[in-house]
Design a protein around this motif. Structure first.
Motif, PDB file in Angstrom:
ATOM      1  N   MET A  23     -61.496   7.507 -45.563  1.00 27.22           N
ATOM      2  CA  MET A  23     -61.607   6.703 -44.336  1.00 27.22           C
ATOM      3  C   MET A  23     -62.585   7.354 -43.350  1.00 27.22           C
ATOM      4  SD  MET A  23     -58.614   5.247 -41.853  1.00 27.22           S
ATOM      5  CE  MET A  23     -57.729   6.755 -41.894  1.00 27.22           C
ATOM      6  N   THR A  24     -63.355   6.549 -42.664  1.00 33.54           N
ATOM      7  CA  THR A  24     -64.275   7.081 -41.654  1.00 33.54           C
ATOM      8  C   THR A  24     -63.611   6.986 -40.273  1.00 33.54           C
ATOM      9  OG1 THR A  24     -65.256   4.942 -41.205  1.00 33.54           O
ATOM     10  CG2 THR A  24     -66.301   6.265 -42.943  1.00 33.54           C
ATOM     11  N   ILE A  25     -64.217   7.677 -39.332  1.00 31.62           N
ATOM     12  CA  ILE A  25     -63.678   7.643 -37.964  1.00 31.62           C
ATOM     13  C   ILE A  25     -63.780   6.223 -37.390  1.00 31.62           C
ATOM     14  CG2 ILE A  25     -65.398   8.103 -36.133  1.00 31.62           C
ATOM     15  CD1 ILE A  25     -63.787  10.663 -35.623  1.00 31.62           C
ATOM     16  N   LYS A  26     -64.793   5.497 -37.796  1.00 34.33           N
ATOM     17  CA  LYS A  26     -64.985   4.126 -37.325  1.00 34.33           C
ATOM     18  C   LYS A  26     -63.846   3.224 -37.810  1.00 34.33           C
ATOM     19  CE  LYS A  26     -68.831   1.047 -36.554  1.00 34.33           C
ATOM     20  NZ  LYS A  26     -70.149   0.633 -36.992  1.00 34.33           N
ATOM     21  N   GLU A  27     -63.514   3.408 -39.095  1.00 34.96           N
ATOM     22  CA  GLU A  27     -62.425   2.586 -39.654  1.00 34.96           C
ATOM     23  C   GLU A  27     -61.092   2.910 -38.974  1.00 34.96           C
ATOM     24  OE1 GLU A  27     -64.259   2.128 -44.154  1.00 34.96           O
ATOM     25  OE2 GLU A  27     -62.891   3.775 -43.680  1.00 34.96           O
ATOM     26  N   LEU A  28     -60.883   4.222 -38.769  1.00 33.51           N
ATOM     27  CA  LEU A  28     -59.639   4.650 -38.123  1.00 33.51           C
ATOM     28  C   LEU A  28     -59.546   4.093 -36.697  1.00 33.51           C
ATOM     29  CD1 LEU A  28     -57.640   7.691 -38.596  1.00 33.51           C
ATOM     30  CD2 LEU A  28     -58.396   7.438 -36.280  1.00 33.51           C
ATOM     31  N   THR A  29     -60.683   4.145 -35.994  1.00 39.34           N
ATOM     32  CA  THR A  29     -60.718   3.630 -34.617  1.00 39.34           C
ATOM     33  C   THR A  29     -60.386   2.139 -34.595  1.00 39.34           C
ATOM     34  OG1 THR A  29     -62.399   5.246 -34.107  1.00 39.34           O
ATOM     35  CG2 THR A  29     -62.181   3.454 -32.541  1.00 39.34           C
ATOM     36  N   LEU A  30     -60.991   1.417 -35.539  1.00 36.18           N
ATOM     37  CA  LEU A  30     -60.744  -0.027 -35.610  1.00 36.18           C
ATOM     38  C   LEU A  30     -59.267  -0.326 -35.816  1.00 36.18           C
ATOM     39  CD1 LEU A  30     -63.635  -1.655 -37.660  1.00 36.18           C
ATOM     40  CD2 LEU A  30     -62.781  -2.364 -35.426  1.00 36.18           C
ATOM     41  N   GLN A  31     -58.674   0.411 -36.766  1.00 35.04           N
ATOM     42  CA  GLN A  31     -57.263   0.168 -37.090  1.00 35.04           C
ATOM     43  C   GLN A  31     -56.350   0.553 -35.931  1.00 35.04           C
ATOM     44  OE1 GLN A  31     -55.594   1.411 -40.847  1.00 35.04           O
ATOM     45  NE2 GLN A  31     -57.602   1.332 -41.811  1.00 35.04           N
ATOM     46  N   TYR A  32     -56.602   1.748 -35.376  1.00 33.71           N
ATOM     47  CA  TYR A  32     -55.700   2.236 -34.328  1.00 33.71           C
ATOM     48  C   TYR A  32     -55.845   1.416 -33.035  1.00 33.71           C
ATOM     49  CZ  TYR A  32     -52.771   5.476 -31.714  1.00 33.71           C
ATOM     50  OH  TYR A  32     -51.758   6.022 -30.962  1.00 33.71           O
ATOM     51  N   CYS A  33     -57.093   1.143 -32.653  1.00 35.54           N
ATOM     52  CA  CYS A  33     -57.294   0.348 -31.431  1.00 35.54           C
ATOM     53  C   CYS A  33     -56.754  -1.062 -31.638  1.00 35.54           C
ATOM     54  CB  CYS A  33     -58.764   0.318 -31.030  1.00 35.54           C
ATOM     55  SG  CYS A  33     -59.283   1.894 -30.355  1.00 35.54           S
ATOM     56  N   GLY A  34     -56.871  -1.565 -32.868  1.00 33.65           N
ATOM     57  CA  GLY A  34     -56.318  -2.887 -33.188  1.00 33.65           C
ATOM     58  C   GLY A  34     -54.822  -2.891 -32.964  1.00 33.65           C
ATOM     59  N   PHE A  35     -54.172  -1.796 -33.431  1.00 29.73           N
ATOM     60  CA  PHE A  35     -52.719  -1.683 -33.264  1.00 29.73           C
ATOM     61  C   PHE A  35     -52.347  -1.665 -31.773  1.00 29.73           C
ATOM     62  CE2 PHE A  35     -49.087   1.119 -32.411  1.00 29.73           C
ATOM     63  CZ  PHE A  35     -48.077   0.444 -33.105  1.00 29.73           C
ATOM     64  N   LYS A  61     -43.957   7.718 -28.351  1.00 30.06           N
ATOM     65  CA  LYS A  61     -43.502   8.128 -29.689  1.00 30.06           C
ATOM     66  C   LYS A  61     -43.997   7.131 -30.738  1.00 30.06           C
ATOM     67  CE  LYS A  61     -39.345   9.711 -31.985  1.00 30.06           C
ATOM     68  NZ  LYS A  61     -38.525   8.772 -32.725  1.00 30.06           N
ATOM     69  N   GLU A  62     -43.889   5.863 -30.407  1.00 32.90           N
ATOM     70  CA  GLU A  62     -44.321   4.815 -31.326  1.00 32.90           C
ATOM     71  C   GLU A  62     -45.826   4.916 -31.599  1.00 32.90           C
ATOM     72  OE1 GLU A  62     -44.223   0.000 -31.470  1.00 32.90           O
ATOM     73  OE2 GLU A  62     -42.934   0.975 -29.995  1.00 32.90           O
ATOM     74  N   LEU A  63     -46.602   5.157 -30.542  1.00 32.26           N
ATOM     75  CA  LEU A  63     -48.056   5.280 -30.691  1.00 32.26           C
ATOM     76  C   LEU A  63     -48.421   6.514 -31.506  1.00 32.26           C
ATOM     77  CD1 LEU A  63     -49.303   4.282 -27.113  1.00 32.26           C
ATOM     78  CD2 LEU A  63     -49.350   2.897 -29.178  1.00 32.26           C
ATOM     79  N   GLU A  64     -47.667   7.580 -31.320  1.00 34.67           N
ATOM     80  CA  GLU A  64     -47.918   8.810 -32.077  1.00 34.67           C
ATOM     81  C   GLU A  64     -47.627   8.584 -33.562  1.00 34.67           C
ATOM     82  OE1 GLU A  64     -45.407  12.134 -31.144  1.00 34.67           O
ATOM     83  OE2 GLU A  64     -46.751  13.542 -32.151  1.00 34.67           O
ATOM     84  N   GLU A  65     -46.483   7.979 -33.836  1.00 35.75           N
ATOM     85  CA  GLU A  65     -46.104   7.735 -35.229  1.00 35.75           C
ATOM     86  C   GLU A  65     -47.135   6.856 -35.939  1.00 35.75           C
ATOM     87  OE1 GLU A  65     -41.258   8.178 -34.672  1.00 35.75           O
ATOM     88  OE2 GLU A  65     -42.135   6.170 -34.877  1.00 35.75           O
ATOM     89  N   GLN A  66     -47.610   5.843 -35.215  1.00 29.72           N
ATOM     90  CA  GLN A  66     -48.603   4.947 -35.806  1.00 29.72           C
ATOM     91  C   GLN A  66     -49.911   5.704 -36.085  1.00 29.72           C
ATOM     92  OE1 GLN A  66     -48.169   1.903 -36.869  1.00 29.72           O
ATOM     93  NE2 GLN A  66     -50.318   1.696 -37.495  1.00 29.72           N
ATOM     94  N   PHE A  67     -50.280   6.563 -35.164  1.00 29.21           N
ATOM     95  CA  PHE A  67     -51.521   7.330 -35.331  1.00 29.21           C
ATOM     96  C   PHE A  67     -51.420   8.242 -36.558  1.00 29.21           C
ATOM     97  CE2 PHE A  67     -53.889  11.312 -34.344  1.00 29.21           C
ATOM     98  CZ  PHE A  67     -55.175  10.791 -34.409  1.00 29.21           C
ATOM     99  N   ILE A  68     -50.310   8.960 -36.668  1.00 28.82           N
ATOM    100  CA  ILE A  68     -50.126   9.883 -37.800  1.00 28.82           C
ATOM    101  C   ILE A  68     -50.070   9.105 -39.125  1.00 28.82           C
ATOM    102  CG2 ILE A  68     -48.476  11.526 -38.840  1.00 28.82           C
ATOM    103  CD1 ILE A  68     -47.902  12.439 -35.904  1.00 28.82           C
ATOM    104  N   ALA A  69     -49.466   7.928 -39.079  1.00 27.18           N
ATOM    105  CA  ALA A  69     -49.353   7.115 -40.290  1.00 27.18           C
ATOM    106  C   ALA A  69     -50.715   6.682 -40.840  1.00 27.18           C
ATOM    107  CB  ALA A  69     -48.495   5.899 -40.007  1.00 27.18           C
ATOM    108  N   LEU A  70     -51.724   6.654 -39.981  1.00 27.04           N
ATOM    109  CA  LEU A  70     -53.051   6.234 -40.432  1.00 27.04           C
ATOM    110  C   LEU A  70     -53.737   7.296 -41.308  1.00 27.04           C
ATOM    111  CD1 LEU A  70     -54.451   4.447 -37.260  1.00 27.04           C
ATOM    112  CD2 LEU A  70     -53.731   3.389 -39.385  1.00 27.04           C
ATOM    113  N   TYR A  71     -53.263   8.533 -41.238  1.00 24.72           N
ATOM    114  CA  TYR A  71     -53.907   9.610 -42.022  1.00 24.72           C
ATOM    115  C   TYR A  71     -53.346   9.702 -43.439  1.00 24.72           C
ATOM    116  CZ  TYR A  71     -56.715  11.502 -38.280  1.00 24.72           C
ATOM    117  OH  TYR A  71     -57.683  11.666 -37.333  1.00 24.72           O
TER     118      TYR A  71
END
Lengths: 127, 185
Positions: A1-13, A117-127
């Motif tokens: 995964m690239t940083i761009k893809e991660l940004t898209l997914q996380y910001c989307g969430f 907590k929810e935002l943290e869990e979602q962020f970690i789940a993306l890795y």
């Protein structure tokens, strides 16, 4: 995964979460539940804070000439750290409110921590 | 009931969740978890609303072993709305209430859980916070400077400034014997 893809997914969430809060806010307000509607606004504000911080971290990393993998690792370390530092004050305020049985502030601080907590869990789940 | 109490009462009722809570309590006294289950709201949300209803004087709470049981305060709810609206205050009472409201607002913004967050710059506001701190002093009792400092330090670290300001505002008096609270005639 690239940083761009991660940004898209996380910001989307985060955007989805904010949209949900706005909708809930409107619905609760229409239903004459103004205080609960205000709680949704608080949740949206917390999402805003972490979204801004996340984007700031990404912007800083994009300026660096390091590998994509290294950027992702640094982002994970830096942004996860934010979930420790930012809510520190909320935890202190929650403890204080509990000591004084200040129900209104207990509810608000718990709400803020729950969203973080929810935002943290979602962020970690993306890795 | 003052106008502010009436506003507080009507505001507390103007919320659907709180109205549902009152409807449940009209059936029988209940505790938070039971209300949460009945109304499909979280226990913290129920506690939040109950606090507002309690502050408005609509609800009573009573500790019963592990639970706090909430019930309706029927005398307030049985009062006629028209009687509440018609209740008149004299000009003096209105003025006093206005001043009391201002005082309350200043205290709420400068104090947090009994601690002074900062010393107000405006003299009028500082006077209010000094009067609030003065409540910790017993009328007629003679205090040493150390005792005065310790008492004020419970509110704010800068006890020297506050002590001096209490003297200049004539809230405390100081002579060779010590410090004393100046009581109003």
């Amino acid at each position: 995964m690239t940083i761009k893809e991660l940004t898209l997914q996380y910001c989307g969430f985060i955007e989805d979460k904010k949209k949900q809060c706005t909708e809930q806010y409107e619905n609760l307000k229409k239903d004459n539940r103004k205080d609960e509607a205000d709680h949704e606004k608080i949740k949206e504000n917390i999402c805003d804070i972490f979204e801004v911080l996340f984007k700031a971290h990404v912007n800083q990393l994009e300026k660096l000439s390091v590998s994509e993998e290294e950027k992702l690792l640094r982002l994970k370390a830096d942004f996860t750290n934010r979930f420790e530092t930012i809510p520190k004050n909320w935890i202190a305020r929650l403890e204080l409110a509990k000591r004084h049985n200040d129900v209104a502030n207990i509810v608000i601080e718990e709400l803020k921590l729950q969203v973080a907590k929810e935002l943290e869990e979602q962020f970690i789940a993306l890795y | 009931m003052t106008e502010n109490d009436a506003i507080k009462l009507f505001k507390s009722l103007a919320d659907k969740s709180r109205l549902m809570i009152l409807k449940s309590l009209a059936e029988q006294p209940m505790y938070v978890e039971l209300l949460a289950k009945r109304l499909n709201l979280t226990p913290p949300t129920i506690s939040f609303h109950l606090k507002k209803l309690e502050d408005a004087g609509v609800v009573n709470s009573k500790k019963d072993q592990y639970y706090t049981i909430y019930s309706l305060k029927e005398n307030i709810l049985n009062a006629k709305t028209l009687d509440i609206i018609k209740e008149e205050s004299s000009e003096k009472e209105v003025q006093e209430e206005r001043e009391e409201q201002y005082r309350k607002k200043v205290i709420e913004s400068f104090f947090e859980y009994g601690k002074l967050k900062s010393i107000p710059v405006q003299r009028k506001k500082e006077r209010i916070i000094l009067e609030e701190i003065a409540k910790a002093f017993e009328p007629g009792k003679l205090y040493t400077e150390r005792e005065v400092n310790i008492t004020i330090a419970d509110y704010h670290d800068d006890f020297c400034t506050l002590r001096r300001d209490m003297i200049s505002e004539k809230i405390l008096s100081r002579d060779e014997k010590g410090y004393q609270l100046i009581t109003k005639e």
